[in-house]
Design a protein around this motif. Structure first.
Motif, PDB file in Angstrom:
ATOM      1  N   GLU A 131     -15.940   3.298 -38.656  1.00  0.00           N
ATOM      2  CA  GLU A 131     -15.322   4.578 -39.033  1.00  0.00           C
ATOM      3  C   GLU A 131     -14.754   5.326 -37.837  1.00  0.00           C
ATOM      4  O   GLU A 131     -13.739   6.019 -37.946  1.00  0.00           O
ATOM      5  CB  GLU A 131     -16.391   5.433 -39.706  1.00  0.00           C
ATOM      6  CG  GLU A 131     -15.937   6.709 -40.317  1.00  0.00           C
ATOM      7  CD  GLU A 131     -17.145   7.462 -40.865  1.00  0.00           C
ATOM      8  OE1 GLU A 131     -17.914   8.021 -40.069  1.00  0.00           O
ATOM      9  OE2 GLU A 131     -17.340   7.455 -42.097  1.00  0.00           O
ATOM     10  N   SER A 132     -15.405   5.209 -36.704  1.00  0.00           N
ATOM     11  CA  SER A 132     -14.989   6.020 -35.568  1.00  0.00           C
ATOM     12  C   SER A 132     -13.800   5.425 -34.824  1.00  0.00           C
ATOM     13  O   SER A 132     -13.237   6.091 -33.962  1.00  0.00           O
ATOM     14  CB  SER A 132     -16.161   6.232 -34.620  1.00  0.00           C
ATOM     15  OG  SER A 132     -16.653   4.984 -34.205  1.00  0.00           O
ATOM     16  N   PRO A 134     -10.608   4.536 -35.991  1.00  0.00           N
ATOM     17  CA  PRO A 134      -9.409   5.337 -36.263  1.00  0.00           C
ATOM     18  C   PRO A 134      -9.532   6.770 -35.753  1.00  0.00           C
ATOM     19  O   PRO A 134      -8.542   7.348 -35.307  1.00  0.00           O
ATOM     20  CB  PRO A 134      -9.282   5.328 -37.793  1.00  0.00           C
ATOM     21  CG  PRO A 134     -10.139   4.232 -38.278  1.00  0.00           C
ATOM     22  CD  PRO A 134     -11.196   4.010 -37.245  1.00  0.00           C
ATOM     23  N   VAL A 135     -10.727   7.326 -35.814  1.00  0.00           N
ATOM     24  CA  VAL A 135     -10.930   8.691 -35.313  1.00  0.00           C
ATOM     25  C   VAL A 135     -10.647   8.727 -33.802  1.00  0.00           C
ATOM     26  O   VAL A 135      -9.956   9.621 -33.298  1.00  0.00           O
ATOM     27  CB  VAL A 135     -12.357   9.194 -35.611  1.00  0.00           C
ATOM     28  CG1 VAL A 135     -12.578  10.574 -35.002  1.00  0.00           C
ATOM     29  CG2 VAL A 135     -12.605   9.233 -37.124  1.00  0.00           C
ATOM     30  N   ALA A 137      -8.721   6.713 -32.266  1.00  0.00           N
ATOM     31  CA  ALA A 137      -7.262   6.551 -32.112  1.00  0.00           C
ATOM     32  C   ALA A 137      -6.569   7.903 -32.281  1.00  0.00           C
ATOM     33  O   ALA A 137      -5.613   8.216 -31.566  1.00  0.00           O
ATOM     34  CB  ALA A 137      -6.737   5.539 -33.124  1.00  0.00           C
ATOM     35  N   GLY A 138      -7.050   8.718 -33.218  1.00  0.00           N
ATOM     36  CA  GLY A 138      -6.479  10.056 -33.411  1.00  0.00           C
ATOM     37  C   GLY A 138      -6.695  10.931 -32.194  1.00  0.00           C
ATOM     38  O   GLY A 138      -5.789  11.651 -31.758  1.00  0.00           O
ATOM     39  N   VAL A 139      -7.883  10.842 -31.623  1.00  0.00           N
ATOM     40  CA  VAL A 139      -8.163  11.591 -30.393  1.00  0.00           C
ATOM     41  C   VAL A 139      -7.241  11.096 -29.267  1.00  0.00           C
ATOM     42  O   VAL A 139      -6.672  11.887 -28.505  1.00  0.00           O
ATOM     43  CB  VAL A 139      -9.648  11.450 -30.000  1.00  0.00           C
ATOM     44  CG1 VAL A 139      -9.885  11.899 -28.570  1.00  0.00           C
ATOM     45  CG2 VAL A 139     -10.516  12.251 -30.971  1.00  0.00           C
ATOM     46  N   LEU A 141      -4.340   9.850 -29.577  1.00  0.00           N
ATOM     47  CA  LEU A 141      -2.985  10.359 -29.845  1.00  0.00           C
ATOM     48  C   LEU A 141      -2.828  11.767 -29.270  1.00  0.00           C
ATOM     49  O   LEU A 141      -1.819  12.088 -28.634  1.00  0.00           O
ATOM     50  CB  LEU A 141      -2.724  10.352 -31.357  1.00  0.00           C
ATOM     51  CG  LEU A 141      -1.413  10.958 -31.856  1.00  0.00           C
ATOM     52  CD1 LEU A 141      -0.201  10.248 -31.264  1.00  0.00           C
ATOM     53  CD2 LEU A 141      -1.354  10.892 -33.397  1.00  0.00           C
ATOM     54  N   GLU A 168      -6.948  -1.509 -38.751  1.00  0.00           N
ATOM     55  CA  GLU A 168      -5.953  -0.451 -38.964  1.00  0.00           C
ATOM     56  C   GLU A 168      -5.786   0.370 -37.691  1.00  0.00           C
ATOM     57  O   GLU A 168      -4.676   0.731 -37.295  1.00  0.00           O
ATOM     58  CB  GLU A 168      -6.377   0.447 -40.141  1.00  0.00           C
ATOM     59  CG  GLU A 168      -6.401  -0.291 -41.476  1.00  0.00           C
ATOM     60  CD  GLU A 168      -6.629   0.629 -42.662  1.00  0.00           C
ATOM     61  OE1 GLU A 168      -6.597   1.857 -42.492  1.00  0.00           O
ATOM     62  OE2 GLU A 168      -6.837   0.114 -43.775  1.00  0.00           O
ATOM     63  N   ASN A 171      -4.111  -1.656 -34.784  1.00  0.00           N
ATOM     64  CA  ASN A 171      -2.677  -1.764 -35.053  1.00  0.00           C
ATOM     65  C   ASN A 171      -1.941  -0.502 -34.622  1.00  0.00           C
ATOM     66  O   ASN A 171      -0.943  -0.550 -33.904  1.00  0.00           O
ATOM     67  CB  ASN A 171      -2.479  -2.019 -36.551  1.00  0.00           C
ATOM     68  CG  ASN A 171      -1.033  -2.262 -36.923  1.00  0.00           C
ATOM     69  OD1 ASN A 171      -0.325  -2.989 -36.223  1.00  0.00           O
ATOM     70  ND2 ASN A 171      -0.588  -1.646 -37.995  1.00  0.00           N
ATOM     71  N   MET A 172      -2.457   0.642 -35.036  1.00  0.00           N
ATOM     72  CA  MET A 172      -1.792   1.902 -34.686  1.00  0.00           C
ATOM     73  C   MET A 172      -1.882   2.186 -33.188  1.00  0.00           C
ATOM     74  O   MET A 172      -0.938   2.672 -32.588  1.00  0.00           O
ATOM     75  CB  MET A 172      -2.391   3.058 -35.493  1.00  0.00           C
ATOM     76  CG  MET A 172      -1.909   3.039 -36.935  1.00  0.00           C
ATOM     77  SD  MET A 172      -2.488   4.448 -37.904  1.00  0.00           S
ATOM     78  CE  MET A 172      -4.142   3.951 -38.295  1.00  0.00           C
TER      79      MET A 172
ATOM     80  N   GLY B  62      -8.407   8.677 -40.739  1.00  0.00           N
ATOM     81  CA  GLY B  62      -9.263   8.691 -39.552  1.00  0.00           C
ATOM     82  C   GLY B  62      -8.549   9.274 -38.346  1.00  0.00           C
ATOM     83  O   GLY B  62      -9.114  10.069 -37.593  1.00  0.00           O
ATOM     84  N   VAL B  63      -7.285   8.886 -38.170  1.00  0.00           N
ATOM     85  CA  VAL B  63      -6.493   9.439 -37.060  1.00  0.00           C
ATOM     86  C   VAL B  63      -6.385  10.958 -37.232  1.00  0.00           C
ATOM     87  O   VAL B  63      -6.529  11.715 -36.262  1.00  0.00           O
ATOM     88  CB  VAL B  63      -5.092   8.777 -37.013  1.00  0.00           C
ATOM     89  CG1 VAL B  63      -4.157   9.547 -36.083  1.00  0.00           C
ATOM     90  CG2 VAL B  63      -5.213   7.327 -36.549  1.00  0.00           C
ATOM     91  N   GLY B  66      -9.496  12.503 -36.109  1.00  0.00           N
ATOM     92  CA  GLY B  66      -9.570  12.512 -34.653  1.00  0.00           C
ATOM     93  C   GLY B  66      -8.737  13.638 -34.062  1.00  0.00           C
ATOM     94  O   GLY B  66      -9.164  14.336 -33.140  1.00  0.00           O
ATOM     95  N   LEU B  67      -7.523  13.815 -34.604  1.00  0.00           N
ATOM     96  CA  LEU B  67      -6.676  14.922 -34.143  1.00  0.00           C
ATOM     97  C   LEU B  67      -7.399  16.247 -34.389  1.00  0.00           C
ATOM     98  O   LEU B  67      -7.439  17.121 -33.521  1.00  0.00           O
ATOM     99  CB  LEU B  67      -5.334  14.904 -34.888  1.00  0.00           C
ATOM    100  CG  LEU B  67      -4.363  13.785 -34.475  1.00  0.00           C
ATOM    101  CD1 LEU B  67      -3.235  13.653 -35.501  1.00  0.00           C
ATOM    102  CD2 LEU B  67      -3.781  14.043 -33.087  1.00  0.00           C
ATOM    103  N   THR B  70     -10.021  17.275 -31.931  1.00  0.00           N
ATOM    104  CA  THR B  70      -9.563  17.828 -30.650  1.00  0.00           C
ATOM    105  C   THR B  70      -9.038  19.253 -30.788  1.00  0.00           C
ATOM    106  O   THR B  70      -8.609  19.850 -29.799  1.00  0.00           O
ATOM    107  CB  THR B  70      -8.423  16.979 -30.049  1.00  0.00           C
ATOM    108  OG1 THR B  70      -7.251  17.138 -30.856  1.00  0.00           O
ATOM    109  CG2 THR B  70      -8.790  15.521 -29.955  1.00  0.00           C
ATOM    110  N   GLN B  90     -13.334   8.011 -44.763  1.00  0.00           N
ATOM    111  CA  GLN B  90     -12.955   8.962 -43.707  1.00  0.00           C
ATOM    112  C   GLN B  90     -13.065  10.403 -44.196  1.00  0.00           C
ATOM    113  O   GLN B  90     -13.500  11.287 -43.454  1.00  0.00           O
ATOM    114  CB  GLN B  90     -11.522   8.684 -43.226  1.00  0.00           C
ATOM    115  CG  GLN B  90     -11.405   7.440 -42.345  1.00  0.00           C
ATOM    116  CD  GLN B  90     -12.111   7.587 -41.011  1.00  0.00           C
ATOM    117  OE1 GLN B  90     -12.460   8.680 -40.579  1.00  0.00           O
ATOM    118  NE2 GLN B  90     -12.357   6.463 -40.344  1.00  0.00           N
TER     119      GLN B  90
END
Lengths: 318, 328
Positions: A131-132, A134-135, A137-139, A141, A168, A171-172, B62-63, B66-67, B70, B90
């Motif tokens: 789970e973490s 993708p999270v 990956a968001g951080v 970004l 997923e 890939n991103m 999930g991305v 994460g955003l 932050t 998620q």
């Protein structure tokens, strides 16, 4: 057990005795602190002083210690269910972690999160496999756009590769060139399932399929590992090239508490790769003084934390 | 202005005024601008913050989480609401729980936009109203787009909650006009709830409670009830459907003594049952009859228009239920 098609599918073999280089005191202290913290948890469970569950990282303590100085305070670290070592290597706070696990005052998350759900500054762990990623990956970004030079590091295990979320996210991360470092602790066993029975192909094959870099590290020597890790971390940090670092490591203890069903030979192999014994043999004097001190320190911490009042929490109920 | 244009301009405004806002989704970039064109023009104006993603609903949720972690604000477009099932972990296990599970409040500003509902012949996997699966999750608020609520304000409110939110967008609304209750009815807004009524909201025989996507079917039913049965109804359309603030609703239902709750998904264990239960609890002894519930039949949603119509709530379903509740 399915056929193991390549030699990469699972760790194994016997380590060479006496091969470990001498560690800096602080590194050895942290590794021993984690070791005795984990042993203490199992001891507290046996005595009925802990509730719930826990997942110790016995045998794997050197992984986060090898990484620690390569990660900056502004980097984000994501951990998983087996995260005590990750936390202690990052924050050097056995008191807060034990209070969290025991539900005592001074707990990092008021005792709400427990062993598997820790958040402090830029460190976060959670208990669902994959789970973490993708999270993280968001951080990453966010970091790429706003804090160039910082990265997101996420720890997963070999078992985590069963989760689609990993793919997923990989890939991103590569598609968008995110500063994401995926640290795989491949200990050859997912709870009770050997890697060869749950993973086709290899970690390398998976990383490379997405265009991510892959580095496989079999050493148990923190100095040697760090030398190998430094350029890899730099690729993530400075060139935004996502990397998968695979530590071939060894879970010396059970998945949780006394639930180890591995055959004796497999356990013997894991134990023969325990950095703790190997380091003790290679550097007996350095080891014994610090080992005794850290064992004592953890015993004192456990006694002090257990005597604290229970943690309090105001539930944010509607 | 059409509802789709209102949403689109709300997103433009949000991205323009707040550099912390991101928008992620599949095929949302120009020139395509999203399957329903809600994101048109955004990727051109805000490259780097409006990202067309791979087909990875769980991954992009999930991305977004994460955003949000932050301090950024993230909006995810799920192309068809049915696909939000792929992001369930998620939304539920990460974003919603993380608001509280670290012992102190962790603000996570994240909105998952879900085009929902049938009526367009897309068939079983592209027509669902998945609301009920997300009702009752601590730390998660549910909103529905309505023709009476400005989406600029709705988006601002969702971010101000500092917790993950889902915005359900009934696809049939996209081409309808904002702020249009027809010639017969007046409308206004009381707190979170839009009210549609003939002359006096206090004069209604029955209160109809329906989320935005059902507003037009409810207004058509109200018109028929008035002209053909001389039954006067008050329609209440909330913006936030869960947790649902009943304060603006209770006095009206208490006065009328009769209420009908509508939802687009299949009935039972869902929004209608929840609202009805709360009304029964609050107004026990003051209701002439049990609160009526209107919902789709307990069935998947067929593709062929004549079959789809058999399953989904029609204007006539609402009209019939109101008459039953009034003892007609």
């Amino acid at each position: 057990m399915g056929d193991v098609l390549t030699e990469e599918a699972g760790p194994g073999g016997l380590a060479q005795l006496g091969g470990l280089s001498r560690l800096a005191d602080d590194d050895l202290r942290t590794m021993l602190l984690i070791r005795h913290f984990e042993l203490k948890l199992l001891d507290l469970f046996d005595r009925g002083e802990l509730s719930g569950t826990t997942h110790t990282c016995l045998g794997q303590e050197y992984v986060p210690v090898a990484l620690a100085p390569l990660l900056a305070p502004l980097d984000h670290v994501f951990s998983n269910h087996r995260g005590h070592g990750h936390y202690i290597a990052r924050h050097h706070d056995p008191h807060g972690l034990l209070a969290e696990i025991m539900g005592r005052e001074g707990a990092i998350c008021a005792g709400v999160g427990g062993s598997q759900h820790i958040h402090r500054d830029r460190y976060l762990s959670t208990g669902v496999q994959g789970e973490s990623v993708p999270v993280a990956a968001g951080v990453a970004l966010h970091l790429k756009n706003r804090e160039v030079g910082s990265l997101a590091c996420v720890y997963i295990g070999d078992g985590t590769f069963g989760e689609g979320a990993v793919y997923e996210a990989l890939n991103m991360a590569v598609l968008w060139r995110l500063p994401l470092l995926v640290v795989v602790e491949n200990n050859g066993i997912a709870q009770s399932t050997p890697t060869g029975s749950q993973m086709s192909g290899t970690v390398r094959g998976r990383a490379e399929a997405f265009g991510a870099g892959h580095t496989r590290l079999t050493s148990l020597d923190v100095n040697e590992l760090r030398t190998g890790l430094r350029p890899v971390v730099d690729l993530v940090r400075h060139e935004h090239r996502p990397q998968v670092v695979e530590f071939v490591t060894h879970r010396v203890g059970p998945h949780s508490k006394g639930d180890d069903t591995r055959p004796a030979q497999v356990l013997r192999e894991a134990r023969s790769n325990d950095w703790y014994d190997l380091y003790a043999a290679a550097h007996p004097e350095h080891f014994s003084s610090l080992d005794a001190a850290q064992r004592e320190l953890i015993a004192d911490i456990a006694e002090e934390v257990a005597a604290r009042p229970l943690s309090t929490w105001e539930p944010p109920c509607v | 202005m059409r509802v789709a244009d209102n949403l689109n301009s709300a997103l433009h405004e949000l991205l323009e005024h707040d550099p912390d806002v991101y928008l992620l989704g599949e095929d949302i970039a120009d020139p395509y601008g999203g399957a329903f064109k809600i994101t048109k023009g955004l990727s051109t104006r805000f490259p780097g913050r409006v990202l067309s993603t791979p087909i990875s609903e769980g991954g992009i949720a999930g991305v977004a989480g994460g955003l949000a972690l932050t301090g950024d604000k993230a909006i995810v477009e799920i192309m068809f609401g049915d696909f939000v099932a792929l992001a369930f972990d998620q939304i539920v296990n990460f974003a919603s729980k993380s608001v509280a599970m670290y012992g102190k409040s962790l603000p996570l500003r994240m909105v998952v936009r879900c085009p929902t509902g049938g009526g367009r012949g897309y068939g079983p996997t592209h027509s669902q109203s998945p609301h009920k699966h997300f009702i009752g999750i601590p730390g998660l608020s549910l909103y529905e787009v309505s023709p009476f609520h400005d989406n600029r304000a709705v988006l601002r409110e969702m971010f101000a909650r500092q917790e993950p939110c889902i915005l359900f967008e009934d696809k049939v609304l996209y081409t309808r006009h904002m702020y249009d209750a027809g010639e017969l009815f007046k409308w206004d807004v009381d707190r979170d709830v839009a009210r549609v009524y003939l002359d006096d909201p206090a004069a209604a025989d029955c209160v109809i409670i329906a989320p935005g996507g059902m507003a037009h079917r409810a207004m058509a039913a109200m018109r028929g009830l008035l002209l053909e049965h001389e039954v006067n109804c008050l329609l209440l359309v909330p913006s936030r459907i869960h947790p649902f603030d009943l304060d603006p609703v209770i006095p009206h239902v208490a006065r009328a003594g009769a209420a009908v709750v509508c939802e687009d998904g299949p009935g039972g264990a869902g929004w209608g049952a929840e609202v009805a239960h709360r009304l029964h609890t609050a107004l026990w002894g003051r209701l002439a009859r049990p609160v009526g519930t209107v919902h789709a039949r307990d069935c998947i949603i067929p593709a062929a228009p004549h079959l789809e119509k058999e399953i989904l709530v029609q204007e006539s379903t609402i009209r019939q239920t109101v008459l039953e509740v009034l003892g007609g």
